[in-house]
Design an enzyme around this catalytic site. Structure first.
Site, PDB file in Angstrom:
ATOM      1  CG  ASP A   9      -1.387  -3.573   1.498  1.00 60.92           C
ATOM      2  OD1 ASP A   9      -1.403  -2.256   1.807  1.00 60.92           O
ATOM      3  OD2 ASP A   9      -1.070  -3.582   0.457  1.00 60.92           O
TER       4      ASP A   9
HETATM    5 MG   LIG Z   1      -1.609  -2.661  -1.534  1.00 62.46          MG
END
Ligand SMILES: [Mg+2]
Length: 227
Positions: A9
């Site tokens: 991410d």
């Molecule tokens: Mg994040």
């Protein structure tokens, strides 16, 4: 089997989104004549989290999520402003700056020499592209996937299927999904049956319904897992 493919991410995992967000909100609200206090920021955060979770659960569209968070914030604080214009202004400010999470850049430099890295980010293509460019992180990744361009958001299977189909030698057992969000990263990893690493620098409590294989509070903890 050791991990070979790492799906990272971006926000609050690699880049410090909280700092970028605070600056962008303060600049945006100033444009609309609103002094940005901690209390106002808290109101915005509450609506921002609410609408992102509605988007992740496919109850709202991307546009609804992005605009409603400002419409409801402005309603609660009694401010005036067209949510479409507020959101546009916010995205422009947000695209301009970048800050790293502690140790993230050094970690990428090291791990990109031994593993195949892919960046998986829920966000707006215009904003994310500029932030990736200014921070110089794309060189560490074999592929970069932003949900708006993919046409589906984490944690949906559609998003991850698009990512997986672009990885030439995909093997779920050699993949690790890494991120700070239980609802988008960890849930997404769970949805495709891959192992997950919860990067939890703020020490948040684990919520029910998420399968976390590893949890670390700083990047120093990564090497033990990848050994
Ligand atoms: Mg994040």
């Amino acid at each position: 089997m050791p991990y070979r493919i790492l799906l990272f991410d971006c926000d609050n995992t690699i880049l410090d989104f909280n700092t970028a967000e605070r600056n962008a909100i303060a600049q945006t609200f100033a444009d609309f004549g609103i002094p940005c206090s901690d209390d106002i920021l808290k109101v915005y955060h509450r609506y921002n989290i609410k609408h992102w979770e509605l988007l992740e659960n496919k109850i709202e569209t991307r546009r609804q999520c992005l605009e409603k968070r400002f419409a409801e914030t402005f309603l609660e604080i009694g401010a005036k402003g067209d949510p479409v214009k507020v959101n546009k202004s916010y995205e422009i400010y947000l695209s301009r700056g970048h800050w790293f999470m502690p140790g993230a850049e050094e970690m990428l430099e090291r791990v990109s020499k031994t593993h195949d890295l892919y960046l998986i980010s829920n966000g707006n293509q215009f904003v994310q592209e500029r932030r990736f460019k200014s921070s110089g992180i794309t060189k560490y990744f074999k592929g970069v996937f932003v949900s708006e361009a993919v046409g589906a958001d984490k944690p949906s299977k559609e998003f991850f299927d698009a990512v997986i189909s672009s990885i030439p030698d995909w093997n779920r057992e050699e993949a690790l999904v890494i991120g700070d969000s239980l609802t988008s990263d960890i849930k997404g990893g769970n949805n495709i049956g891959a192992d997950t690493l919860w990067y939890n620098p703020f020490g948040l409590p684990l919520r029910d319904g998420f399968r976390v294989n590893y949890e670390i509070s700083s990047w120093d903890g990564l090497w033990e897992i990848l050994r």
